[in-house]
Scaffold this motif. Structure first.
Motif, PDB file in Angstrom:
ATOM      1  N   CYS A  27      19.196   0.999   3.672  1.00  0.00           N
ATOM      2  CA  CYS A  27      18.734   2.547   2.339  1.00  0.00           C
ATOM      3  C   CYS A  27      19.846   2.592   1.370  1.00  0.00           C
ATOM      4  O   CYS A  27      19.063   3.128   0.669  1.00  0.00           O
ATOM      5  N   LYS A 213      -5.620  -1.316   6.829  1.00  0.00           N
ATOM      6  CA  LYS A 213      -5.312  -0.418   6.199  1.00  0.00           C
ATOM      7  C   LYS A 213      -4.004  -0.500   5.041  1.00  0.00           C
ATOM      8  O   LYS A 213      -2.548  -1.099   5.472  1.00  0.00           O
ATOM      9  N   LEU A 408      -0.888   5.643  -0.640  1.00  0.00           N
ATOM     10  CA  LEU A 408      -1.192   5.761   0.478  1.00  0.00           C
ATOM     11  C   LEU A 408      -1.979   7.144   0.768  1.00  0.00           C
ATOM     12  O   LEU A 408      -2.587   7.132   1.694  1.00  0.00           O
ATOM     13  N   GLN A 411      -5.668   6.068   1.369  1.00  0.00           N
ATOM     14  CA  GLN A 411      -5.478   4.733   2.138  1.00  0.00           C
ATOM     15  C   GLN A 411      -6.154   5.231   3.252  1.00  0.00           C
ATOM     16  O   GLN A 411      -6.950   5.630   4.306  1.00  0.00           O
ATOM     17  N   ASP A 412      -5.043   6.841   3.389  1.00  0.00           N
ATOM     18  CA  ASP A 412      -5.305   7.457   4.345  1.00  0.00           C
ATOM     19  C   ASP A 412      -6.408   8.363   4.318  1.00  0.00           C
ATOM     20  O   ASP A 412      -7.223   8.200   5.539  1.00  0.00           O
ATOM     21  N   TYR A 415      -8.904   5.297   5.415  1.00  0.00           N
ATOM     22  CA  TYR A 415      -8.858   4.761   6.737  1.00  0.00           C
ATOM     23  C   TYR A 415      -9.071   5.878   7.900  1.00  0.00           C
ATOM     24  O   TYR A 415     -10.337   5.413   8.855  1.00  0.00           O
ATOM     25  N   LYS A 419     -12.670   4.514   9.815  1.00  0.00           N
ATOM     26  CA  LYS A 419     -12.471   4.471  11.947  1.00  0.00           C
ATOM     27  C   LYS A 419     -13.366   5.369  12.490  1.00  0.00           C
ATOM     28  O   LYS A 419     -13.993   4.897  13.800  1.00  0.00           O
TER      29      LYS A 419
ATOM     30  N   THR B  91       1.186  15.852   6.801  1.00  0.00           N
ATOM     31  CA  THR B  91       1.248  16.008   8.013  1.00  0.00           C
ATOM     32  C   THR B  91      -0.148  14.729   7.443  1.00  0.00           C
ATOM     33  O   THR B  91      -0.514  14.207   7.386  1.00  0.00           O
ATOM     34  N   ARG B 101       4.954  14.526   9.756  1.00  0.00           N
ATOM     35  CA  ARG B 101       5.250  12.814   9.599  1.00  0.00           C
ATOM     36  C   ARG B 101       6.743  12.230  10.877  1.00  0.00           C
ATOM     37  O   ARG B 101       6.387  11.801  11.906  1.00  0.00           O
ATOM     38  N   ASP B 183      -6.660   1.832  14.630  1.00  0.00           N
ATOM     39  CA  ASP B 183      -4.900   2.574  14.382  1.00  0.00           C
ATOM     40  C   ASP B 183      -5.346   3.121  15.983  1.00  0.00           C
ATOM     41  O   ASP B 183      -5.939   4.657  14.917  1.00  0.00           O
ATOM     42  N   LEU B 269       2.433  -1.248   7.769  1.00  0.00           N
ATOM     43  CA  LEU B 269       2.904   0.427   7.077  1.00  0.00           C
ATOM     44  C   LEU B 269       1.541   1.199   7.982  1.00  0.00           C
ATOM     45  O   LEU B 269       0.973   0.609   7.470  1.00  0.00           O
ATOM     46  N   ASN B 270       2.376   2.521   7.520  1.00  0.00           N
ATOM     47  CA  ASN B 270       1.856   3.649   7.553  1.00  0.00           C
ATOM     48  C   ASN B 270       0.532   3.782   8.821  1.00  0.00           C
ATOM     49  O   ASN B 270      -0.436   4.591   8.740  1.00  0.00           O
ATOM     50  N   LYS B 271       0.775   3.061   9.590  1.00  0.00           N
ATOM     51  CA  LYS B 271      -0.266   3.094  10.831  1.00  0.00           C
ATOM     52  C   LYS B 271       0.670   3.935  11.477  1.00  0.00           C
ATOM     53  O   LYS B 271       2.015   4.242  12.040  1.00  0.00           O
ATOM     54  N   TYR B 272       0.127   5.586  11.874  1.00  0.00           N
ATOM     55  CA  TYR B 272       0.456   6.772  11.902  1.00  0.00           C
ATOM     56  C   TYR B 272       0.505   7.044  13.060  1.00  0.00           C
ATOM     57  O   TYR B 272       1.381   7.493  14.683  1.00  0.00           O
ATOM     58  N   ALA B 281      11.607   5.455   7.194  1.00  0.00           N
ATOM     59  CA  ALA B 281      12.730   5.594   6.768  1.00  0.00           C
ATOM     60  C   ALA B 281      12.257   4.654   5.569  1.00  0.00           C
ATOM     61  O   ALA B 281      12.375   4.433   4.040  1.00  0.00           O
TER      62      ALA B 281
END
Lengths: 441, 366
Positions: A27, A213, A408, A411-412, A415, A419, B91, B101, B183, B269-272, B281
């Motif tokens: 990072c 996703k 994102l 996509q949230d 998805y 789902k 969230t 998150r 997911d 990525l971004n699969k909670y 990160a």
């Protein structure tokens, strides 16, 4: 240091560091640099006559077309040699490298970039790439949506090099057998035809797309939303997703999942798994990019549907649908030392002749409109007329500086619906509206 | 050695460490290149990250020109506090409900660590017991058990992705249509299976090393005494291989907490439900929010450091294994006890001697 316990502690820190700090050091590589305030990247102060060697940066070339083409340029321009820098084949890794190059004041020496359409806003707003004056970069003859995708706040920042639009692949043999003469224009028609075919072909699914996703979901979701008449952002860049028109399109997608028109496993499909399903004969309709055409036509046994399918425009709510615009465009970095050569190279690379060669070699969709009517090309790529129509009516994804956050958020929401198709679509879109409002502030 | 060195060194310091052979400076000199490399590649980046985690760069574009006027400002602990605050943080809804998150990622991390390491330890010890037995084809069995460990994690992630595909082998075998790669809680299970498959051999290898140091005479004596196989395992095998096993479990715990390749490679990525501190990160750094990304990495770093510390303190994990260090520590402890006893006005020798007797008798009873 001479005392053993001190050595031990240092060693312990070292051991822990190796275990834990991998992510940390990754990072901090970009974090240490303080970004100079963007100055706007205006056209002023750029000497378009300055020539010399440059670099051209793009993702991994899988076609084997790029280096030989650059060699051709280098042969004719011995004093303005172009060096190819190939990055990863993953889009986000390419983007990261380009941002790193900017954050370190051009330490990687990038001059001409191949920029994905969705990065344009971020790169332009941060002054990573320079404005291209219209007088030097004439865009007449290029497809309008492709040119529009190159602009940010009505200024040209990229030059259109390749484009992309989605098409509806359909099983012509099955449609013919069911007595259907024309491909569907609306979602309802598609479902009716699909049900009819399912009656005689048990086990076949009606439609497939990319609903895993990732960025592909944003493209697919956008097509349902736009197909219903909705829009992510209005002409002024303000979010407008909580409209009835948007809800109509998204509801159609939710219903398609709920009623099994799109199989549930499509929620794990990216491009390749969905292509596989179509090639295995498990789908009647597939929303896909043009690259699938030649692969699905293969006669080496990898495709069970070769010679049995055709392409059409995407369906919509009341008429032909709207594709999401894809593609890559050429831009010049702020730190480029020889803008004159950059300009000449871009205009040569994106010119009609080279685009034609590129299409023949790598089947990437051109941005030069006349090529879509070239008889030689149409004979080789029968889908070109449909693709041209698809791109001409395509909609770009939101031009947002913080595009990674915007996509994102989309996509949230998407998805969640994919789902659980019984989700309250209106409430989900209202939530997305709030998120987009904060993100585009 | 030489009189000059002896004269230069202050006599008081010399007395402090009776076990030192007077080559400390030479040791420091020889170690310094390593320390320099460690400093450049580990210690300096860690401090740079901690510094970075206290800053935030605004990237909001000017509404009229569309240009970003970026300014990096010092926000103190703001990046840390905002991440836990559900009012300021985004969230997400994973399998634990809707929450910030970072909290979700933290819970996933803990869940993966506890479940994976527990399963790996049990399987690893079983593998070690099999590998330690002398039988025909022992070499093949050992190699077969170690193959998963030899495969790069990202490659095994791709492999398991194929297995867990909707039309994959896993669904074919159990005859269902579970969407492992979506997911959901099944995705978590898929990650756990892949991780256990991949790293149980590591624990097996370390446990095998511990197992092979056990003297066979101990088992012979136990047999003579009529101890059952289970009793031999719990009373002899486990306690004697504990030092090796604890180190293995510590290493696995630390690396499972930083789990990245499997969720990234298998799920994306971004699969909670499979989002961890590392993947989060990574996402933040990709979005060029280096401040928050560094803050989350520092949190992960602290978490790992605390767990490692607890392991060393509570379970007595002996990471370094330096006899000299141990001897010095033991000597110090004796001195402290003696000093304490002297302060209480008791003769030091009797207390020390008493302690020794107690320990010996305690061991005798076991």
């Amino acid at each position: 240091m001479s005392r053993p316990e001190l050595t031990r502690r240092s060693l312990l820190i070292g051991t822990l560091g190796v275990a834990a700090a991998g992510a940390l050091s990754a990072c901090s590589s970009g974090g240490g640099a303080t970004t100079p305030a963007a100055t706007g990247g205006g056209a002023a102060g750029i000497d378009w006559t300055k020539k010399g060697p440059i670099t051209y940066v793009q993702g991994k070339d899988t076609s084997g077309y790029v280096q030989p083409t650059i060699d051709k340029w280098n042969k004719d321009h011995p004093n303005e040699k172009v060096t190819l820098i190939e990055l990863s084949d993953k889009a986000d890794e390419q983007q990261q490298k380009m941002i790193d190059n900017f954050n370190t004041n051009g330490s990687a020496g990038y001059d001409v970039l191949s920029v994905d359409v969705v990065w344009t806003a971020q790169f332009a707003a941060n002054g990573m790439i320079v404005e291209l004056p219209a007088a030097q970069f004439p865009t007449t003859g290029y497809l309008k949506p492709a040119v529009d995708a190159c602009t940010y706040f009505n200024k040209l920042y990229c030059f259109p090099s390749t484009s992309d639009g989605a098409m509806l692949y359909y099983r012509k043999d099955l449609l013919d057998a069911a007595g259907v003469t024309a491909p569907p224009k609306t979602w309802d028609e598609m479902i009716t035809i699909g049900r009819k075919i399912q009656a005689t072909n048990p086990g076949i699914n009606i439609m497939g797309g990319q609903f895993q996703k990732y960025e592909g979901l944003t493209c697919n979701f956008a097509e349902w939303l736009n197909g219903g008449g909705g829009e992510f952002l209005d002409a002024n860049g303000k979010p407008t997703v909580n409209t009835d028109a948007a809800a109509k399109g998204v509801q159609a997608m939710a219903d398609a999942f709920k009623d099994g028109v799109i199989p549930a496993e499509a929620s794990t499909w990216s491009e390749e798994p969905s292509r596989q399903a179509f090639q295995d004969g498990k789908l009647i309709f597939l929303r896909q990019w043009p690259y699938v055409y030649s692969l699905a036509q293969k006669t080496d046994g990898s495709s069970k549907v070769n010679g049995k399918f055709a392409v059409a425009l995407l369906p919509g709510a009341t008429g032909t649908g709207v594709s999401t615009l894809g593609g890559h465009n050429m831009a010049i970095t702020k730190t480029a030392k020889n803008p004159g050569t950059c300009k000449d190279f871009i205009l040569w690379w994106c010119g009609p002749q080279m685009q034609k060669e590129n299409l023949l070699a790598s089947s990437q969709a051109p941005t030069y409109e006349a090529l879509y009517a070239d008889p030689e090309l149409v004979a080789k790529f029968p889908y070109l007329p449909v693709l041209k129509e698809s791109i001409a009516t395509a909609k770009a994804r939101p031009k947002a500086v913080r595009y990674s956050d915007v996509t994102l958020a989309i996509q949230d929401t998407a998805y969640g619906i994919v789902k659980t198709p019984t989700t309250d679509v209106k409430a989900a879109l209202a939530g997305l509206q709030t998120k987009l409002e904060t993100l585009t502030k | 050695m030489s009189t000059i060195t002896q004269a230069a060194a202050p006599p008081a310091k010399r007395k402090k460490n009776a076990l030192s052979d007077g080559q400390g400076q030479l040791a420091a000199l020889l170690l310094s290149p390593t320390m320099l490399v460690l400093g450049v590649v580990v210690i300096i980046p860690v401090f740079l990250s901690i510094r970075e985690s206290l800053f935030f760069k605004s990237d909001a574009p000017d509404p009229n020109t569309g240009m970003v006027v970026s300014s990096e400002q010092f926000v103190g602990l703001g990046n840390y506090l905002n991440a836990f605050n559900s009012a300021t943080a985004d969230t997400v809804a994973g399998v634990w409900g809707t929450m910030p998150r970072l909290t979700n990622a933290f819970l996933n991390n803990m869940w993966f660590t506890v479940v994976c390491v527990a399963l790996e330890t049990v399987l690893g010890v079983a593998m070690a017991l099999i590998m330690a037995k002398a039988f025909r084809g022992q070499g093949i069995v050992r190699a077969a058990i170690l193959v998963p460990w030899a495969i790069p994690t990202i490659v095994s992630a791709m492999m398991w992705k194929l297995i867990f595909d909707a039309d994959g082998v896993a669904n074919k075998i159990i005859g269902t249509k579970i969407l492992w790669l979506q997911d959901n809680a099944w995705s978590q299970l898929a990650i756990i299976i892949a991780d256990v498959w991949k790293t149980a051999p590591f624990i097996g290898l370390m446990a095998l090393a511990g197992l092979q140091t056990i003297d066979t005479q101990v088992y012979e004596a136990a047999k003579v005494d009529g101890a059952s196989a289970w009793r031999q395992f719990t009373q002899i095998t486990l306690p004697l291989m504990k030092p090796a096993l604890v180190v293995a479990v510590l290493f696995r715990t630390l690396s499972t907490m930083a789990i990245f390749e499997l969720p990234y490679g298998m799920m994306g990525l971004n699969k909670y439900s499979v989002d961890t501190l590392s993947t989060f990160a990574f996402v933040e750094a990709r979005a060029t929010r280096y401040g928050p990304a560094a803050a989350y990495s520092v949190l992960l770093f602290l978490l790992v450091a605390v767990v490692a510390f607890l392991f060393i303190k509570l379970l007595g994990a002996d990471v370094i294994g330096d006899e000299e260090v141990k001897a010095v520590a033991a000597q110090k402890k004796r001195r402290r006890l003696a000093a304490k006893a002297a302060a209480h006005g008791q003769p030091a020798a009797s207390v020390g001697g008493g302690g020794v007797i107690t320990t010996t008798s305690g061991e005798g009873q076991q």
